[in-house]
Design a protein around this motif. Sequence first.
Motif, PDB file in Angstrom:
ATOM      1  N   TYR A 114      13.907  25.992  -9.254  1.00 36.55           N
ATOM      2  CA  TYR A 114      14.843  25.960 -10.381  1.00 36.55           C
ATOM      3  C   TYR A 114      16.277  25.940  -9.843  1.00 36.55           C
ATOM      4  O   TYR A 114      16.589  26.662  -8.898  1.00 36.55           O
ATOM      5  N   PRO A 115      17.188  25.115 -10.394  1.00 40.03           N
ATOM      6  CA  PRO A 115      17.030  24.252 -11.583  1.00 40.03           C
ATOM      7  C   PRO A 115      16.637  22.808 -11.266  1.00 40.03           C
ATOM      8  O   PRO A 115      16.538  21.993 -12.180  1.00 40.03           O
ATOM      9  N   LEU A 116      16.424  22.490  -9.971  1.00 41.15           N
ATOM     10  CA  LEU A 116      16.187  21.092  -9.608  1.00 41.15           C
ATOM     11  C   LEU A 116      14.853  20.577 -10.132  1.00 41.15           C
ATOM     12  O   LEU A 116      14.767  19.444 -10.625  1.00 41.15           O
ATOM     13  N   THR A 117      13.785  21.401 -10.020  1.00 46.38           N
ATOM     14  CA  THR A 117      12.462  20.907 -10.432  1.00 46.38           C
ATOM     15  C   THR A 117      12.376  20.654 -11.940  1.00 46.38           C
ATOM     16  O   THR A 117      11.899  19.585 -12.348  1.00 46.38           O
ATOM     17  N   PRO A 118      12.822  21.577 -12.799  1.00 44.48           N
ATOM     18  CA  PRO A 118      12.778  21.240 -14.224  1.00 44.48           C
ATOM     19  C   PRO A 118      13.726  20.102 -14.583  1.00 44.48           C
ATOM     20  O   PRO A 118      13.437  19.318 -15.498  1.00 44.48           O
ATOM     21  N   LEU A 119      14.846  19.977 -13.865  1.00 46.73           N
ATOM     22  CA  LEU A 119      15.769  18.881 -14.141  1.00 46.73           C
ATOM     23  C   LEU A 119      15.131  17.538 -13.804  1.00 46.73           C
ATOM     24  O   LEU A 119      15.282  16.554 -14.553  1.00 46.73           O
ATOM     25  N   LEU A 120      14.397  17.477 -12.700  1.00 49.74           N
ATOM     26  CA  LEU A 120      13.696  16.240 -12.348  1.00 49.74           C
ATOM     27  C   LEU A 120      12.679  15.882 -13.423  1.00 49.74           C
ATOM     28  O   LEU A 120      12.551  14.708 -13.810  1.00 49.74           O
ATOM     29  N   PHE A 121      11.965  16.881 -13.911  1.00 46.78           N
ATOM     30  CA  PHE A 121      10.993  16.625 -14.973  1.00 46.78           C
ATOM     31  C   PHE A 121      11.685  16.073 -16.214  1.00 46.78           C
ATOM     32  O   PHE A 121      11.202  15.131 -16.842  1.00 46.78           O
TER      33      PHE A 121
ATOM     34  N   GLY B 259       0.812  -1.207   0.000  1.00 40.09           N
ATOM     35  CA  GLY B 259       0.000   0.000   0.000  1.00 40.09           C
ATOM     36  C   GLY B 259       0.848   1.260   0.000  1.00 40.09           C
ATOM     37  O   GLY B 259       0.569   2.209  -0.739  1.00 40.09           O
ATOM     38  N   PHE B 260       1.897   1.278   0.818  1.00 44.86           N
ATOM     39  CA  PHE B 260       2.763   2.454   0.881  1.00 44.86           C
ATOM     40  C   PHE B 260       3.449   2.708  -0.459  1.00 44.86           C
ATOM     41  O   PHE B 260       3.493   3.851  -0.935  1.00 44.86           O
ATOM     42  N   SER B 261       3.977   1.656  -1.083  1.00 43.97           N
ATOM     43  CA  SER B 261       4.697   1.823  -2.348  1.00 43.97           C
ATOM     44  C   SER B 261       3.771   2.300  -3.453  1.00 43.97           C
ATOM     45  O   SER B 261       4.169   3.106  -4.303  1.00 43.97           O
ATOM     46  N   ILE B 262       2.532   1.820  -3.448  1.00 44.85           N
ATOM     47  CA  ILE B 262       1.569   2.250  -4.466  1.00 44.85           C
ATOM     48  C   ILE B 262       1.259   3.735  -4.321  1.00 44.85           C
ATOM     49  O   ILE B 262       1.282   4.494  -5.299  1.00 44.85           O
ATOM     50  N   LEU B 263       0.981   4.161  -3.097  1.00 46.12           N
ATOM     51  CA  LEU B 263       0.678   5.578  -2.892  1.00 46.12           C
ATOM     52  C   LEU B 263       1.896   6.447  -3.174  1.00 46.12           C
ATOM     53  O   LEU B 263       1.765   7.562  -3.700  1.00 46.12           O
ATOM     54  N   LEU B 264       3.094   5.936  -2.843  1.00 39.87           N
ATOM     55  CA  LEU B 264       4.311   6.682  -3.156  1.00 39.87           C
ATOM     56  C   LEU B 264       4.482   6.834  -4.657  1.00 39.87           C
ATOM     57  O   LEU B 264       4.905   7.895  -5.147  1.00 39.87           O
ATOM     58  N   LEU B 265       4.131   5.786  -5.397  1.00 39.39           N
ATOM     59  CA  LEU B 265       4.215   5.831  -6.860  1.00 39.39           C
ATOM     60  C   LEU B 265       3.365   6.968  -7.416  1.00 39.39           C
ATOM     61  O   LEU B 265       3.819   7.757  -8.256  1.00 39.39           O
ATOM     62  N   TRP B 266       2.129   7.078  -6.937  1.00 36.78           N
ATOM     63  CA  TRP B 266       1.236   8.136  -7.410  1.00 36.78           C
ATOM     64  C   TRP B 266       1.677   9.501  -6.904  1.00 36.78           C
ATOM     65  O   TRP B 266       1.530  10.509  -7.612  1.00 36.78           O
ATOM     66  N   ALA B 267       2.240   9.556  -5.708  1.00 33.38           N
ATOM     67  CA  ALA B 267       2.729  10.836  -5.189  1.00 33.38           C
ATOM     68  C   ALA B 267       3.917  11.330  -6.012  1.00 33.38           C
ATOM     69  O   ALA B 267       4.013  12.530  -6.329  1.00 33.38           O
ATOM     70  N   ILE B 268       4.814  10.435  -6.388  1.00 31.74           N
ATOM     71  CA  ILE B 268       5.962  10.819  -7.214  1.00 31.74           C
ATOM     72  C   ILE B 268       5.480  11.326  -8.573  1.00 31.74           C
ATOM     73  O   ILE B 268       5.986  12.336  -9.089  1.00 31.74           O
ATOM     74  N   GLY B 269       4.499  10.633  -9.153  1.00 29.72           N
ATOM     75  CA  GLY B 269       3.942  11.093 -10.424  1.00 29.72           C
ATOM     76  C   GLY B 269       3.390  12.502 -10.317  1.00 29.72           C
ATOM     77  O   GLY B 269       3.597  13.341 -11.203  1.00 29.72           O
ATOM     78  N   GLY B 270       2.720  12.797  -9.205  1.00 27.58           N
ATOM     79  CA  GLY B 270       2.189  14.138  -9.003  1.00 27.58           C
ATOM     80  C   GLY B 270       3.274  15.177  -8.817  1.00 27.58           C
ATOM     81  O   GLY B 270       3.155  16.305  -9.311  1.00 27.58           O
ATOM     82  N   VAL B 271       4.349  14.817  -8.122  1.00 30.51           N
ATOM     83  CA  VAL B 271       5.464  15.747  -7.920  1.00 30.51           C
ATOM     84  C   VAL B 271       6.129  16.070  -9.252  1.00 30.51           C
ATOM     85  O   VAL B 271       6.467  17.230  -9.528  1.00 30.51           O
ATOM     86  N   VAL B 272       6.317  15.054 -10.103  1.00 33.00           N
ATOM     87  CA  VAL B 272       6.919  15.292 -11.413  1.00 33.00           C
ATOM     88  C   VAL B 272       6.017  16.200 -12.250  1.00 33.00           C
ATOM     89  O   VAL B 272       6.487  17.114 -12.944  1.00 33.00           O
ATOM     90  N   ALA B 273       4.698  15.969 -12.196  1.00 28.02           N
ATOM     91  CA  ALA B 273       3.768  16.837 -12.912  1.00 28.02           C
ATOM     92  C   ALA B 273       3.860  18.273 -12.399  1.00 28.02           C
ATOM     93  O   ALA B 273       3.814  19.234 -13.174  1.00 28.02           O
ATOM     94  N   LEU B 274       4.011  18.434 -11.084  1.00 22.43           N
ATOM     95  CA  LEU B 274       4.180  19.767 -10.512  1.00 22.43           C
ATOM     96  C   LEU B 274       5.455  20.434 -11.022  1.00 22.43           C
ATOM     97  O   LEU B 274       5.475  21.641 -11.300  1.00 22.43           O
ATOM     98  N   CYS B 275       6.515  19.643 -11.166  1.00 22.48           N
ATOM     99  CA  CYS B 275       7.775  20.193 -11.694  1.00 22.48           C
ATOM    100  C   CYS B 275       7.566  20.718 -13.109  1.00 22.48           C
ATOM    101  O   CYS B 275       8.089  21.781 -13.472  1.00 22.48           O
ATOM    102  N   GLY B 276       6.806  19.987 -13.909  1.00 22.67           N
ATOM    103  CA  GLY B 276       6.480  20.468 -15.245  1.00 22.67           C
ATOM    104  C   GLY B 276       5.638  21.726 -15.190  1.00 22.67           C
ATOM    105  O   GLY B 276       5.847  22.666 -15.965  1.00 22.67           O
ATOM    106  N   ALA B 277       4.682  21.754 -14.258  1.00 26.28           N
ATOM    107  CA  ALA B 277       3.801  22.922 -14.127  1.00 26.28           C
ATOM    108  C   ALA B 277       4.596  24.167 -13.723  1.00 26.28           C
ATOM    109  O   ALA B 277       4.327  25.279 -14.206  1.00 26.28           O
ATOM    110  N   PHE B 278       5.583  24.014 -12.827  1.00 27.46           N
ATOM    111  CA  PHE B 278       6.428  25.155 -12.455  1.00 27.46           C
ATOM    112  C   PHE B 278       7.108  25.751 -13.685  1.00 27.46           C
ATOM    113  O   PHE B 278       7.154  26.972 -13.862  1.00 27.46           O
ATOM    114  N   SER B 279       7.654  24.874 -14.528  1.00 30.38           N
ATOM    115  CA  SER B 279       8.381  25.337 -15.712  1.00 30.38           C
ATOM    116  C   SER B 279       7.445  26.010 -16.708  1.00 30.38           C
ATOM    117  O   SER B 279       7.744  27.090 -17.238  1.00 30.38           O
ATOM    118  N   TYR B 280       6.305  25.384 -16.980  1.00 32.45           N
ATOM    119  CA  TYR B 280       5.355  25.945 -17.943  1.00 32.45           C
ATOM    120  C   TYR B 280       4.769  27.248 -17.424  1.00 32.45           C
ATOM    121  O   TYR B 280       4.443  28.143 -18.202  1.00 32.45           O
TER     122      TYR B 280
END
Length: 458
Positions: free
Chosen positions: A399-406, A55-76
């Motif tokens: 910046y620059p960590l968030t766009p780099l992660l994306f 359960g923890f790993s599944i929720l972490l998977l979705w949380a990481i996906g959301g963080v990466v999407a946020l990194c893209g949103a910061f850049s855009y």
Amino acid sequence: MAASETHDASWPGRLLESAVPSVSVLVATAIVVADMIGVGVFTSLGFQVKDIPSGFSILLLWAIGGVVALCGAFSYAELGAMFPRSSGEYNFLSRAFHPALGFMAGWVSATVGFAAPVALAAMAFGEYGRAVFPGAPSLVLAVGAVWLVTAVQLRGIRLSSSFQLISTLLKVGLIVAFLVAGFTVSSPQPVSFVPARADIGYVISGPFAIGLVFVMYAFSGWNAATYITGELHTPQRTLPRALLAGTLIVLALYVALNAVFLLAAPTDRLSGQLQVASIAGSYIFGTTGGRIVAGMICIGLVPSIAAMMWIGPRVLMTMGEDVPALSLFARRSQNGAPVYAILFQLAIANLMLFTESFEAVLDFIQFALLACSFLTVLGLFKLRVTRPELPRPYLAWGYPLTPLLFLLVTGFMMSYLFAERPLQAGLGAAAMMSGVLIYLIAHKRPGRSAATALPGAD
């Protein structure tokens, strides 16, 4: 080119866009939320728990996906505040690199980039609709949903805004009601969301990395508001708020939904299954659970189709403002609707529905869409170095960590597609190159107008 010229005078369609009704931050956020939440979150879990029974790993998977999407949103958000013009990557790549790259992204988006997801969402509406309306032909329901939404879009921005906001609020309200029912289920499953030692092995495993690819597909749409930037009220403030708020809302809903699915239904019942939401619904609501969930997804797909039928034609509309051969698509009605661009996307979406070719199209455009996002965020780095004098009303957080992660995660997804689906990825790359080729051919014509030079060429 001076900074002031880059910021104002180089927008061929900016005066026209400023004349149409402006879109509020609430409606722009609704567009982001509606575009992101499709059927992905209701179907992905079954394949994830098959190899990640934690359960923890599944929720972490979705949380990481959301963080990466946020990194893209910061850049855009930084790019959109710098260059507040509709059309997303078409605008950004033209400014950051060259109009040829912008045309390439616009070509992909205007032809199939939005029409194929519209067709897929409509077909899903038809399939789930049969559970709500037994005996109704799924194709009729699918076509009807697209035509209904198109009719709203053709009436103009004010009606589109009201329809988008109300339908998205209904969508989110139904999801929240489902969550409340799921978290209060009388017999929850013995699943733990607390990290354990075994979770380290799951997180660094191949299935976790592959699962992230499909999670990121479920998060696609976080950049939706950038396609209508020119219609936003005070876009320098509205766009960043809409992108970040919409992505955060979806992140919270996605994590909560997967928690409810795991709490409501046994893992062995979910493993390998596509209809995880219906399975969980049957445990929450009993025998009528499947129909309730199908109705919820059906209602939720309408604002998703509406968002894509709104933002997709704006790419072709903006291209029409720059390219004389496409000028027909730049025409707006008195209510601000780009009628011909909307009808063009409607025609392609209907063609895909009747030929059922959209799944094949989606397979090969995924690489192209990822590549365009990758190049756009890469353009943020380029502009920070080469054009530091440009006004930046919003600066990408982290910046620059968030766009780099994306870039790292998007690069991984592109390499995964090339490794697992080389034919589809190759076709996607070919679609991109065809856009560049068309641009080059058009610009080799003798005596072409200076208006065919897209904005961003310095």
